[in-house]
Design a protein around this motif. Structure first.
Motif, PDB file in Angstrom:
ATOM      1  N   ALA A 125       0.814  -1.705  -0.425  1.00 57.61           N
ATOM      2  CA  ALA A 125      -0.028   0.255  -0.052  1.00 57.61           C
ATOM      3  C   ALA A 125       0.879   1.060  -0.194  1.00 57.61           C
ATOM      4  CB  ALA A 125      -0.973  -0.098   1.161  1.00 57.61           C
ATOM      5  N   ALA A 126       0.274   1.852  -0.741  1.00 56.41           N
ATOM      6  CA  ALA A 126       1.378   3.581  -0.553  1.00 56.41           C
ATOM      7  C   ALA A 126       0.036   4.738  -0.454  1.00 56.41           C
ATOM      8  CB  ALA A 126       2.036   3.823  -2.353  1.00 56.41           C
ATOM      9  N   ILE A 127       0.432   5.398   0.518  1.00 53.41           N
ATOM     10  CA  ILE A 127      -0.074   6.970   0.619  1.00 53.41           C
ATOM     11  C   ILE A 127      -0.338   7.745  -0.183  1.00 53.41           C
ATOM     12  CG2 ILE A 127      -2.001   8.255   2.655  1.00 53.41           C
ATOM     13  CD1 ILE A 127      -0.544   6.393   4.565  1.00 53.41           C
ATOM     14  N   LEU A 128      -1.009   8.209  -0.983  1.00 55.83           N
ATOM     15  CA  LEU A 128      -0.599   9.202  -1.925  1.00 55.83           C
ATOM     16  C   LEU A 128      -1.330  10.207  -1.645  1.00 55.83           C
ATOM     17  CD1 LEU A 128      -1.381   7.472  -5.833  1.00 55.83           C
ATOM     18  CD2 LEU A 128       0.273   7.380  -4.485  1.00 55.83           C
ATOM     19  N   SER A 129      -2.535  10.489  -1.208  1.00 63.22           N
ATOM     20  CA  SER A 129      -2.648  12.245  -0.314  1.00 63.22           C
ATOM     21  C   SER A 129      -2.712  11.743   0.461  1.00 63.22           C
ATOM     22  CB  SER A 129      -3.970  13.409  -1.608  1.00 63.22           C
ATOM     23  OG  SER A 129      -4.920  11.961  -1.560  1.00 63.22           O
ATOM     24  N   PHE A 135      -8.258  12.166   1.296  1.00 63.60           N
ATOM     25  CA  PHE A 135      -7.118  10.830   0.958  1.00 63.60           C
ATOM     26  C   PHE A 135      -7.795   9.565   0.186  1.00 63.60           C
ATOM     27  CE2 PHE A 135     -10.200   8.356   3.302  1.00 63.60           C
ATOM     28  CZ  PHE A 135      -9.857   6.770   3.227  1.00 63.60           C
ATOM     29  N   LYS A 136      -6.038   9.444  -0.505  1.00 62.14           N
ATOM     30  CA  LYS A 136      -6.133   8.729  -1.945  1.00 62.14           C
ATOM     31  C   LYS A 136      -5.395   7.156  -1.503  1.00 62.14           C
ATOM     32  CE  LYS A 136      -5.224   7.912  -6.515  1.00 62.14           C
ATOM     33  NZ  LYS A 136      -5.631   8.854  -7.496  1.00 62.14           N
ATOM     34  N   VAL A 137      -5.636   6.039  -1.609  1.00 64.67           N
ATOM     35  CA  VAL A 137      -4.351   4.961  -1.280  1.00 64.67           C
ATOM     36  C   VAL A 137      -4.531   4.232  -2.667  1.00 64.67           C
ATOM     37  CG1 VAL A 137      -3.309   2.675   0.140  1.00 64.67           C
ATOM     38  CG2 VAL A 137      -4.751   5.221   1.204  1.00 64.67           C
ATOM     39  N   ASN A 138      -3.444   3.670  -2.863  1.00 65.09           N
ATOM     40  CA  ASN A 138      -3.484   2.764  -4.509  1.00 65.09           C
ATOM     41  C   ASN A 138      -2.511   1.092  -3.032  1.00 65.09           C
ATOM     42  OD1 ASN A 138      -4.066   4.444  -5.851  1.00 65.09           O
ATOM     43  ND2 ASN A 138      -1.641   4.621  -6.677  1.00 65.09           N
ATOM     44  N   PHE A 139      -3.103  -0.038  -3.444  1.00 63.09           N
ATOM     45  CA  PHE A 139      -2.882  -1.025  -2.959  1.00 63.09           C
ATOM     46  C   PHE A 139      -2.561  -1.383  -4.228  1.00 63.09           C
ATOM     47  CE2 PHE A 139      -6.558   0.205  -0.544  1.00 63.09           C
ATOM     48  CZ  PHE A 139      -5.854   0.392   0.999  1.00 63.09           C
ATOM     49  N   TYR A 140      -1.418  -2.721  -3.814  1.00 62.11           N
ATOM     50  CA  TYR A 140      -0.315  -3.410  -5.010  1.00 62.11           C
ATOM     51  C   TYR A 140      -0.390  -4.637  -4.769  1.00 62.11           C
ATOM     52  CZ  TYR A 140       0.707   1.652  -5.488  1.00 62.11           C
ATOM     53  OH  TYR A 140       1.356   2.590  -5.532  1.00 62.11           O
ATOM     54  N   ILE A 148       5.090   0.255   3.366  1.00 61.96           N
ATOM     55  CA  ILE A 148       3.740   0.840   4.096  1.00 61.96           C
ATOM     56  C   ILE A 148       4.599   1.927   2.683  1.00 61.96           C
ATOM     57  CG2 ILE A 148       1.680   2.531   4.288  1.00 61.96           C
ATOM     58  CD1 ILE A 148       1.283  -0.264   4.607  1.00 61.96           C
ATOM     59  N   ASN A 149       3.880   2.523   2.077  1.00 56.10           N
ATOM     60  CA  ASN A 149       4.913   3.453   1.374  1.00 56.10           C
ATOM     61  C   ASN A 149       6.581   3.558   0.443  1.00 56.10           C
ATOM     62  OD1 ASN A 149       2.412   5.773   1.249  1.00 56.10           O
ATOM     63  ND2 ASN A 149       3.430   5.693   3.921  1.00 56.10           N
ATOM     64  N   ASP A 150       6.189   1.954   0.622  1.00 55.98           N
ATOM     65  CA  ASP A 150       7.951   0.994   0.172  1.00 55.98           C
ATOM     66  C   ASP A 150       8.300   2.789  -1.600  1.00 55.98           C
ATOM     67  OD1 ASP A 150       9.855  -0.701   0.968  1.00 55.98           O
ATOM     68  OD2 ASP A 150       9.448  -0.481  -1.971  1.00 55.98           O
ATOM     69  N   GLN A 151       9.322   2.820  -1.346  1.00 56.61           N
ATOM     70  CA  GLN A 151       9.150   3.393  -2.690  1.00 56.61           C
ATOM     71  C   GLN A 151       9.496   3.061  -3.961  1.00 56.61           C
ATOM     72  OE1 GLN A 151      13.598   4.773  -3.181  1.00 56.61           O
ATOM     73  NE2 GLN A 151      13.218   5.861  -4.680  1.00 56.61           N
ATOM     74  N   SER A 152       9.284   1.168  -3.909  1.00 56.63           N
ATOM     75  CA  SER A 152       9.167   0.047  -5.217  1.00 56.63           C
ATOM     76  C   SER A 152       7.792   0.111  -5.713  1.00 56.63           C
ATOM     77  CB  SER A 152       9.693  -1.040  -4.630  1.00 56.63           C
ATOM     78  OG  SER A 152       8.876  -1.368  -3.796  1.00 56.63           O
ATOM     79  N   LEU A 153       6.980   0.725  -4.239  1.00 60.75           N
ATOM     80  CA  LEU A 153       5.607   0.529  -4.531  1.00 60.75           C
ATOM     81  C   LEU A 153       5.030   1.901  -6.123  1.00 60.75           C
ATOM     82  CD1 LEU A 153       3.593  -0.409  -1.889  1.00 60.75           C
ATOM     83  CD2 LEU A 153       4.557  -1.780  -4.038  1.00 60.75           C
ATOM     84  N   THR A 154       5.790   3.308  -5.940  1.00 60.59           N
ATOM     85  CA  THR A 154       5.319   4.500  -6.663  1.00 60.59           C
ATOM     86  C   THR A 154       6.953   5.272  -7.342  1.00 60.59           C
ATOM     87  OG1 THR A 154       5.835   5.782  -4.382  1.00 60.59           O
ATOM     88  CG2 THR A 154       4.483   5.038  -4.876  1.00 60.59           C
ATOM     89  N   ALA A 155       7.900   3.902  -8.161  1.00 60.30           N
ATOM     90  CA  ALA A 155       9.510   4.840  -8.047  1.00 60.30           C
ATOM     91  C   ALA A 155       8.672   4.864  -9.709  1.00 60.30           C
ATOM     92  CB  ALA A 155       9.957   3.381  -8.303  1.00 60.30           C
ATOM     93  N   SER A 156       8.406   5.028 -10.593  1.00 59.58           N
ATOM     94  CA  SER A 156       8.253   5.684 -12.016  1.00 59.58           C
ATOM     95  C   SER A 156       8.001   5.156 -13.131  1.00 59.58           C
ATOM     96  CB  SER A 156       8.804   7.216 -12.940  1.00 59.58           C
ATOM     97  OG  SER A 156      10.384   6.636 -12.580  1.00 59.58           O
ATOM     98  N   ASP A 157       9.654   3.705 -12.424  1.00 58.88           N
ATOM     99  CA  ASP A 157       9.242   2.692 -13.854  1.00 58.88           C
ATOM    100  C   ASP A 157       8.607   1.051 -13.037  1.00 58.88           C
ATOM    101  OD1 ASP A 157      11.366   2.506 -11.987  1.00 58.88           O
ATOM    102  OD2 ASP A 157      13.466   1.974 -13.400  1.00 58.88           O
ATOM    103  N   SER A 158       8.262   1.819 -12.047  1.00 53.93           N
ATOM    104  CA  SER A 158       7.901   0.391 -11.510  1.00 53.93           C
ATOM    105  C   SER A 158       6.824  -0.441 -12.265  1.00 53.93           C
ATOM    106  CB  SER A 158       6.896   1.055  -9.545  1.00 53.93           C
ATOM    107  OG  SER A 158       6.487  -0.123  -9.019  1.00 53.93           O
ATOM    108  N   LYS A 159       6.714  -2.232 -11.712  1.00 53.79           N
ATOM    109  CA  LYS A 159       5.912  -2.815 -12.985  1.00 53.79           C
ATOM    110  C   LYS A 159       4.992  -3.149 -11.694  1.00 53.79           C
ATOM    111  CE  LYS A 159       9.371  -3.216 -16.670  1.00 53.79           C
ATOM    112  NZ  LYS A 159       9.955  -4.140 -17.052  1.00 53.79           N
ATOM    113  N   ILE A 160       4.921  -2.798 -10.473  1.00 55.02           N
ATOM    114  CA  ILE A 160       4.487  -3.331  -9.727  1.00 55.02           C
ATOM    115  C   ILE A 160       2.567  -2.976 -10.281  1.00 55.02           C
ATOM    116  CG2 ILE A 160       4.152  -3.828  -6.932  1.00 55.02           C
ATOM    117  CD1 ILE A 160       6.838  -3.187  -6.359  1.00 55.02           C
ATOM    118  N   PRO A 161       1.815  -4.323 -10.222  1.00 54.25           N
ATOM    119  CA  PRO A 161       0.007  -4.298 -10.707  1.00 54.25           C
ATOM    120  C   PRO A 161       0.061  -3.843  -9.404  1.00 54.25           C
ATOM    121  CG  PRO A 161       1.033  -6.879 -10.105  1.00 54.25           C
ATOM    122  CD  PRO A 161       1.882  -6.558 -10.149  1.00 54.25           C
TER     123      PRO A 161
END
Length: 303
Positions: A125-129, A135-140, A148-161
């Motif tokens: 999970a990453a909290i985007l706002s 608030f906005k949360v993405n679940f992966y 939570i908020n691990d950089q691998s989740l939100t990196a621009s080149d992330s391929k995590i669905p």
């Protein structure tokens, strides 16, 4: 001039006022623990509900498809499957959700608590706002447990669905959001009516190369749109959704709710948006999971 669907001929900013309180059948919003089409989740063996895509060859008559997979803490019927810690040391969904809730500024935020996972997958999970009124949360779906908020989740080149995007916004005037269409299905023409079961009738129509099927359950309006040339079985998909909601309870909107299922050209993928209003607050869940799995996420929303 493009023909507009019959159900959209009234401005979308007009509030939907229906007599029933929520969506769980035409006469009741109470959930039942047993249903033949309900998904069953067990550790190591998971039956997934599927209702999307033009190809139903992998589905049985109940609209389910089987696969092996790890599970979260709870299936969509509410039975516990994996409480404090998942298989192979996986941090449970319960713990992930609690960590997200602890970091949100909003008190007692409502969040989805159940997701469909393949074998060996974890929930990230990453909290985007994050403010007091939004608030906005993405679940992966991750291959290992991550913070939570691990950089691998939100990196621009992330391929995590992304399993789902979930957000809440507070509006001064929710009617200005243009999320909820005005819907009047009281007098559906006979040649456009579709029996969806359980006393629910849908409106089927075509416009601008698309096929629409729209129906109401309580304060919820539900719609499926597909490309006409794909000849999608919209009624078949809708019937599975109606059957599922006979024994599973969506959040009760204190004003209105809207479920929009969109199949792009080809019908091999789907975009599901589930929105509901609670006073000045509007909740929205977006996912590319099949409709029954999307409904399962919404059903699991808890504060």
């Amino acid at each position: 001039m493009k023909k507009q669907p019959l159900w959209m001929t009234i401005p979308v900013t007009t509030a939907v006022l229906l007599a029933l309180a929520g969506c769980g059948g035409p006469d009741s919003n109470a959930a039942s623990s047993e249903n033949s089409s309900s998904p069953t989740t067990t550790v190591g063996q998971q039956t997934q509900s599927g209702s999307g895509g033009a190809d139903f060859s992998n589905e049985n008559e109940a609209g389910t498809k089987e696969n092996t997979g790890t599970t979260d803490n709870e299936d969509t019927s509410g039975s516990k499957a994996n409480d404090n810690q998942g298989a192979n040391g996986q941090v449970s969904v319960n713990k992930v959700i609690q960590q997200v809730r602890n970091q949100l500024t909003m008190k007692d935020a409502s969040l989805p608590t159940s997701f469909t996972l393949e074998k060996g997958e974890y929930v990230g999970a990453a909290i985007l706002s994050n403010t007091a009124d939004a608030f906005k949360v993405n679940f992966y779906a991750t291959t290992q447990s991550v913070a939570i908020n691990d950089q691998s989740l939100t990196a621009s080149d992330s391929k995590i669905p992304v399993l789902a995007s979930y957000e809440m916004k507070t509006y001064k005037d929710p009617n200005q959001s243009e999320i909820f269409p005005e819907t009047d299905l009281k007098d559906i023409p006979t040649d456009m009516a579709v029996d969806l079961g359980h006393g629910i009738q849908g409106l089927s129509e075509g416009a601008a190369g698309s096929q629409y099927l729209t129906w109401q359950e309580g304060r919820w309006t539900l719609q499926i749109r597909s490309v006409s040339e794909d000849k999608m079985n919209n009624p078949g998909i809708a019937k599975k959704m109606v059957e599922y909601l006979e024994s599973h309870t969506l959040p009760v909107p204190k004003d209105k709710g809207y479920i929009n299922v969109e199949y792009p050209s080809g019908g091999k993928s789907v975009h599901v948006t589930i929105s509901w209003q609670d006073g000045h607050q509007i909740y929205q869940l977006k996912t590319e999971q099949v409709p029954l799995e999307a409904l399962g996420m919404a059903v699991s929303v808890k504060s």
